[in-house]
Design a protein around this motif. Structure first.
Motif, PDB file in Angstrom:
ATOM      1  N   ILE A 241       0.842  -1.201   0.000  1.00 33.77           N
ATOM      2  CA  ILE A 241       0.000   0.000   0.000  1.00 33.77           C
ATOM      3  C   ILE A 241       0.874   1.248   0.000  1.00 33.77           C
ATOM      4  N   ARG A 242       1.933   1.221   0.816  1.00 34.39           N
ATOM      5  CA  ARG A 242       2.836   2.375   0.890  1.00 34.39           C
ATOM      6  C   ARG A 242       3.536   2.616  -0.445  1.00 34.39           C
ATOM      7  N   LEU A 243       3.941   1.552  -1.114  1.00 33.05           N
ATOM      8  CA  LEU A 243       4.607   1.711  -2.408  1.00 33.05           C
ATOM      9  C   LEU A 243       3.672   2.337  -3.442  1.00 33.05           C
ATOM     10  N   TYR A 244       2.429   1.871  -3.475  1.00 33.05           N
ATOM     11  CA  TYR A 244       1.490   2.416  -4.454  1.00 33.05           C
ATOM     12  C   TYR A 244       1.074   3.849  -4.100  1.00 33.05           C
ATOM     13  N   GLU A 245       1.112   4.199  -2.838  1.00 30.51           N
ATOM     14  CA  GLU A 245       0.844   5.597  -2.485  1.00 30.51           C
ATOM     15  C   GLU A 245       1.954   6.513  -3.005  1.00 30.51           C
ATOM     16  N   ILE A 246       3.198   6.060  -2.937  1.00 33.68           N
ATOM     17  CA  ILE A 246       4.301   6.846  -3.497  1.00 33.68           C
ATOM     18  C   ILE A 246       4.159   6.969  -5.006  1.00 33.68           C
ATOM     19  N   ILE A 247       3.722   5.893  -5.658  1.00 33.83           N
ATOM     20  CA  ILE A 247       3.506   5.941  -7.108  1.00 33.83           C
ATOM     21  C   ILE A 247       2.430   6.971  -7.452  1.00 33.83           C
ATOM     22  N   LEU A 248       1.336   6.948  -6.714  1.00 35.67           N
ATOM     23  CA  LEU A 248       0.257   7.903  -6.985  1.00 35.67           C
ATOM     24  C   LEU A 248       0.698   9.339  -6.726  1.00 35.67           C
ATOM     25  N   GLN A 249       1.522   9.534  -5.720  1.00 36.19           N
ATOM     26  CA  GLN A 249       2.040  10.880  -5.464  1.00 36.19           C
ATOM     27  C   GLN A 249       2.924  11.356  -6.610  1.00 36.19           C
ATOM     28  N   SER A 250       3.754  10.466  -7.147  1.00 32.84           N
ATOM     29  CA  SER A 250       4.600  10.834  -8.282  1.00 32.84           C
ATOM     30  C   SER A 250       3.757  11.160  -9.509  1.00 32.84           C
ATOM     31  N   LEU A 251       2.686  10.404  -9.724  1.00 31.58           N
ATOM     32  CA  LEU A 251       1.814  10.677 -10.874  1.00 31.58           C
ATOM     33  C   LEU A 251       1.093  12.014 -10.723  1.00 31.58           C
ATOM     34  N   SER A 252       0.714  12.358  -9.501  1.00 28.94           N
ATOM     35  CA  SER A 252       0.074  13.663  -9.301  1.00 28.94           C
ATOM     36  C   SER A 252       1.044  14.806  -9.592  1.00 28.94           C
ATOM     37  N   GLU A 253       2.332  14.603  -9.288  1.00 30.06           N
ATOM     38  CA  GLU A 253       3.324  15.621  -9.630  1.00 30.06           C
ATOM     39  C   GLU A 253       3.565  15.676 -11.134  1.00 30.06           C
ATOM     40  N   LEU A 254       3.457  14.535 -11.809  1.00 32.12           N
ATOM     41  CA  LEU A 254       3.610  14.535 -13.265  1.00 32.12           C
ATOM     42  C   LEU A 254       2.537  15.378 -13.938  1.00 32.12           C
ATOM     43  N   ALA A 255       1.314  15.297 -13.420  1.00 31.38           N
ATOM     44  CA  ALA A 255       0.217  16.040 -14.045  1.00 31.38           C
ATOM     45  C   ALA A 255       0.402  17.548 -13.931  1.00 31.38           C
ATOM     46  N   GLY A 256       1.215  18.018 -12.981  1.00 36.76           N
ATOM     47  CA  GLY A 256       1.390  19.449 -12.799  1.00 36.76           C
ATOM     48  C   GLY A 256       2.683  20.004 -13.347  1.00 36.76           C
ATOM     49  N   LEU A 257       3.371  19.283 -14.250  1.00 34.91           N
ATOM     50  CA  LEU A 257       4.618  19.778 -14.825  1.00 34.91           C
ATOM     51  C   LEU A 257       4.358  21.002 -15.706  1.00 34.91           C
TER      52      LEU A 257
ATOM     53  N   GLN B 172      -2.139  14.401 -20.287  1.00 37.12           N
ATOM     54  CA  GLN B 172      -2.992  14.413 -19.105  1.00 37.12           C
ATOM     55  C   GLN B 172      -3.880  13.175 -19.051  1.00 37.12           C
ATOM     56  N   LYS B 173      -4.364  12.723 -20.213  1.00 32.78           N
ATOM     57  CA  LYS B 173      -5.182  11.500 -20.237  1.00 32.78           C
ATOM     58  C   LYS B 173      -4.353  10.279 -19.859  1.00 32.78           C
ATOM     59  N   GLU B 174      -3.114  10.235 -20.336  1.00 33.47           N
ATOM     60  CA  GLU B 174      -2.239   9.109 -19.986  1.00 33.47           C
ATOM     61  C   GLU B 174      -1.985   9.060 -18.481  1.00 33.47           C
ATOM     62  N   VAL B 175      -1.686  10.224 -17.898  1.00 31.98           N
ATOM     63  CA  VAL B 175      -1.423  10.262 -16.461  1.00 31.98           C
ATOM     64  C   VAL B 175      -2.672   9.876 -15.672  1.00 31.98           C
ATOM     65  N   ALA B 176      -3.849  10.362 -16.124  1.00 28.47           N
ATOM     66  CA  ALA B 176      -5.089  10.022 -15.422  1.00 28.47           C
ATOM     67  C   ALA B 176      -5.374   8.527 -15.492  1.00 28.47           C
ATOM     68  N   LEU B 177      -5.090   7.926 -16.657  1.00 27.75           N
ATOM     69  CA  LEU B 177      -5.334   6.493 -16.801  1.00 27.75           C
ATOM     70  C   LEU B 177      -4.358   5.674 -15.952  1.00 27.75           C
ATOM     71  N   LYS B 178      -3.097   6.098 -15.928  1.00 33.67           N
ATOM     72  CA  LYS B 178      -2.128   5.412 -15.065  1.00 33.67           C
ATOM     73  C   LYS B 178      -2.516   5.538 -13.596  1.00 33.67           C
ATOM     74  N   THR B 179      -3.047   6.704 -13.227  1.00 42.96           N
ATOM     75  CA  THR B 179      -3.484   6.888 -11.845  1.00 42.96           C
ATOM     76  C   THR B 179      -4.605   5.916 -11.493  1.00 42.96           C
TER      77      THR B 179
ATOM     78  N   VAL C   1      -5.097   2.958 -12.798  1.00 42.94           N
ATOM     79  CA  VAL C   1      -4.530   1.608 -12.682  1.00 42.94           C
ATOM     80  C   VAL C   1      -3.905   1.395 -11.310  1.00 42.94           C
ATOM     81  N   TYR C   2      -3.083   2.331 -10.878  1.00 40.80           N
ATOM     82  CA  TYR C   2      -2.404   2.147  -9.592  1.00 40.80           C
ATOM     83  C   TYR C   2      -3.348   2.352  -8.419  1.00 40.80           C
ATOM     84  N   LYS C   3      -4.416   3.127  -8.603  1.00 36.58           N
ATOM     85  CA  LYS C   3      -5.438   3.209  -7.567  1.00 36.58           C
ATOM     86  C   LYS C   3      -6.120   1.863  -7.378  1.00 36.58           C
ATOM     87  N   ALA C   4      -6.355   1.170  -8.488  1.00 34.79           N
ATOM     88  CA  ALA C   4      -6.964  -0.152  -8.393  1.00 34.79           C
ATOM     89  C   ALA C   4      -6.072  -1.109  -7.608  1.00 34.79           C
ATOM     90  N   TYR C   5      -4.770  -1.082  -7.886  1.00 31.06           N
ATOM     91  CA  TYR C   5      -3.862  -1.976  -7.161  1.00 31.06           C
ATOM     92  C   TYR C   5      -3.758  -1.581  -5.682  1.00 31.06           C
TER      93      TYR C   5
END
Length: 692
Positions: free
Chosen positions: A491-507, A517-524, A526-530
């Protein structure tokens, strides 16, 4: 220090066995003694100062034992071991310890030279001193008093020390010749003895090989570069010295290639690269990614990921300083606000930040896959509940009920016989018939129930023979030698992944890139599901079935949403996990959780219906009647009624004295004393006390 000295005393007899003289002459297992001393006295942890102190104490003991003193306490008189003194092989050991003391001091200075460059001169001097002692050992071993094996080991040891000196002085040709001589001697020694005796020599050959390749590359052999890059994938890397040299070599090679690189293209925009550090990093990015893909194990892959992230952070820092140093940045930012584009340096900074964040995502995903593999490994634990025949009885009852509801009576007789067999096996325990009618099982549950039946039956048979506990589904944890993985770690690993993806969306510079933006949202998604899946797994461990079921449904919702949105982005999402496998795993876990929940309800021992009378009387009021009351064993047993009920009592009578008013009492005048009149005489007597 006292414990270390006791350890030295304990190991002395073992070293004496390696120093015994043979019939052909004096013998000394030089490499074996050196390796044992290094492993026992600090070098296992890289503590060269401790090993140097051990060599000094060993030298003092040897000189005292042999009577080989350097003068007295008032005057120093230098003495050297000569060929005529070789009556005992401990004289050879004396020279070996002198060489080891100088070498260990040089390695200690090597560690300190990173912060104090002036110590590098002292380092070279100590290495030369060690090589000088090695040459003296080789000359002493040329005597006919020394056997052939000791002569070869002395030559190899001297060549090794000489090669270390030339390697530090960057004299690649002479260093390569010395290392090749050392390697050849050790290979011959390894082939001349048995497999067990040759292991130590082959290990030394493996330690020398990276130095030889590095020397070959610096001489001009370009083919050695491929070997050096492969060495980087190994965990050892040939030691601290060669690892440092290798990193410097890779940086130097990339710096030469960076002169030809002028721009980089990312997401349809070409950006000039004027910063040298950014050029070097971008040139080595492909090599780093290929090295990570070729990594043999997870530890090597994680180490390469950390190296790549460190280089990326340094590059981002250099680009950030360039942004700060640019005096016209504000003017360009104002101009770009009108055109809708950011500056080239800012876009390069966004590109490097994207590389860093996506590398973090890939690293955490790799660690998550490793933890998932450990979680799926079958493990046994002594604390887990063992297999019980009642579990099988319960499962077969469900199967009979499912067959009844689906009107399939083909196998009913077979399962009834099997159930009766299990009942007879469990005759020593209480058997209760299934009376749970809240949930009707579905036919789809049979698939998962059959799997659990096979697992319970297999583990039950094993338990009856070897008393091995059953692996419980509701407590699926590992008994690993180092760390027991848990769903909370994932759970902790996937939370770090989601945090990194949220930073990607704001570059900066990618706000208007709708495809990104659609790619980042879709990846988010996927990792939310996991992440949601492993949160459900953590709830299963604590037997919170309702919460886990809701989370499993949420996982399926995320997965279906990903499948519906990924039709137009299939080519760009190849590196994402497959959600179809996640859907299949969630469905399997739901059936498994249902079976585990049913078994968990049956853990409470049921009692016959005639004894299960719902009566709220306390124990003090039903002492003459036996009844099984589970509440008596709980935290709030019903023993007595408190506070007690009020009871009626008779009132206290009131008495009134009515006859007192009608009673006539007799006169008492004759009983009362009459006081007479005394006059003046009596008054005077009373004053002076005569009348009393």
């Amino acid at each position: 220090m006292a414990a270390e000295k006791q350890n030295e005393v304990k190991t002395a007899p073992r070293d004496e066995n390696k120093e015994n003289s043979t019939d052909q002459g004096l013998g000394l297992e030089i490499l074996q003694i050196i390796k044992d001393s290094q492993q026992q006295h600090g070098l296992r942890h890289g503590d060269y100062q401790r090993y140097r102190g051990y060599c000094s104490r060993r030298l003092r003991r040897l000189r005292k034992t042999l009577g080989f003193r350097m003068g007295n306490r008032h005057k120093f008189t230098g003495k050297k071991v000569t060929v005529e003194m070789l009556t005992d092989n401990r004289y050879l050991l004396l020279v070996v310890m002198e060489a080891e003391r100088a070498w260990s001091y040089a390695m200690q200075l090597k560690q300190e030279a990173n912060t104090e460059p002036r110590k590098r001169f002292h380092l070279v001097a100590r290495l030369r001193k060690a090589a000088k002692h090695g040459e003296r050992l080789e000359r002493l071993c040329d005597s006919p008093r020394v056997d052939a094996k000791t002569k070869l080991e002395a030559q190899a040891y001297s060549a090794y020390l000489l090669g270390m000196v030339q390697f530090e002085l960057q004299q690649w040709t002479s260093a390569m010749e010395a290392f090749n001589k050392c390697k050849t001697i050790y290979e011959k020694l390894a082939s001349a003895f048995t497999e067990e005796q040759g292991v130590l020599y082959r290990q030394r050959v493996e330690e020398i090989s990276p130095n030889i390749r590095y020397c070959a590359y610096n001489i001009g052999d370009q083919n050695a570069m491929n070997d050096l890059m492969q060495m980087r994938l190994s965990a050892g890397g040939g030691g601290a010295m060669i690892a440092e040299k290798l990193e410097a070599l890779i940086t130097q090679t990339r710096a030469k290639q960076a002169a030809t690189m002028s721009e980089v293209e990312w997401r349809g925009r070409t950006v000039p690269v004027k910063i040298d550090k950014a050029r070097i990093f971008l040139l080595g990015l492909g090599d780093n990614e290929s090295a990570i893909a070729q990594a043999a194990d997870e530890d090597t892959k994680e180490r390469l990921y950390e190296t790549l992230l460190a280089e990326c952070r340094d590059t981002i820092q250099a680009v950030r300083e360039e942004l700060r140093a640019d005096l016209k940045q504000r003017d360009r930012a104002a101009d770009s606000a009108e055109s809708g584009k950011v500056s080239n340096v800012q876009y390069l900074h966004s590109y490097l930040t994207y590389i860093k964040l996506w590398t973090v995502v890939r690293r955490n995903e790799s660690m998550a896959h490793a933890l998932q593999a450990k979680l799926k490994e079958p493990q046994t634990d002594e604390n887990k509940r063992g297999a019980r025949p009642q579990d099988l009885i319960r499962l077969y009852e469900i199967i009979l009920q499912v067959h009844t509801h689906t009107h399939t009576h083909t196998h009913t007789h077979t399962y009834t016989q099997y159930r009766d067999l299990k009942i007879s096996y469990a005759s020593t325990r209480s058997y209760c018939r299934y009376t749970h009618t809240h949930t009707v099982p579905r036919p789809q549950d049979l698939i998962r129930l059959y799997e659990i039946i096979l697992q319970v039956h297999t583990h039950s048979t094993t338990t009856s023979r070897s008393h091995t506990p059953l692996r419980d589904h509701t407590a699926d944890t590992h008994t690993h030698t180092h760390t027991v993985p848990r769903p909370q770690d994932l759970i902790r690993l996937y939370e770090i992944i989601l945090q990194s993806l949220s930073e990607l969306a704001g570059l900066q510079g990618l706000e208007e890139d709708h495809t990104f933006q659609k790619e980042v949202a879709l990846k988010t998604l996927v990792y939310k599901a996991y992440r949601c899946f492993f949160i459900a797994q953590s709830y299963v461990l604590v037997k919170k079935w309702s919460e886990a079921l809701v989370l499993y449904e949420r996982v399926l919702k995320y997965a279906r949403e990903v499948q519906s949105k990924s039709k137009h982005l299939n080519n760009r999402l190849k590196d994402l996990p497959d959600v179809q496998e996640l859907i299949a795993e969630v469905n399997a876990e739901k059936y498994s959780m249902q079976a585990a929940a049913i078994l968990d309800k049956e853990d409470v021992v049921e009692v016959p219906e005639q004894q299960q009378v719902k009566d709220h009387k306390p124990l003090s009021q039903r002492l003459d009647t036996f009844r099984l009351d589970p509440s008596l064993l709980g935290k709030h047993p019903n023993l007595v009624q408190f506070p007690p009920d009020f009871q009626p009592i008779p009132c206290k009578p009131l008495f009134f004295d009515l006859a007192l008013n009608h009673v006539a009492f007799p006169p008492l005048d004759d009983k009362v004393e009459q006081k007479g009149k005394g006059g003046l005489t009596g008054y005077i007597k009373g004053i002076f006390g005569f009348g009393s």
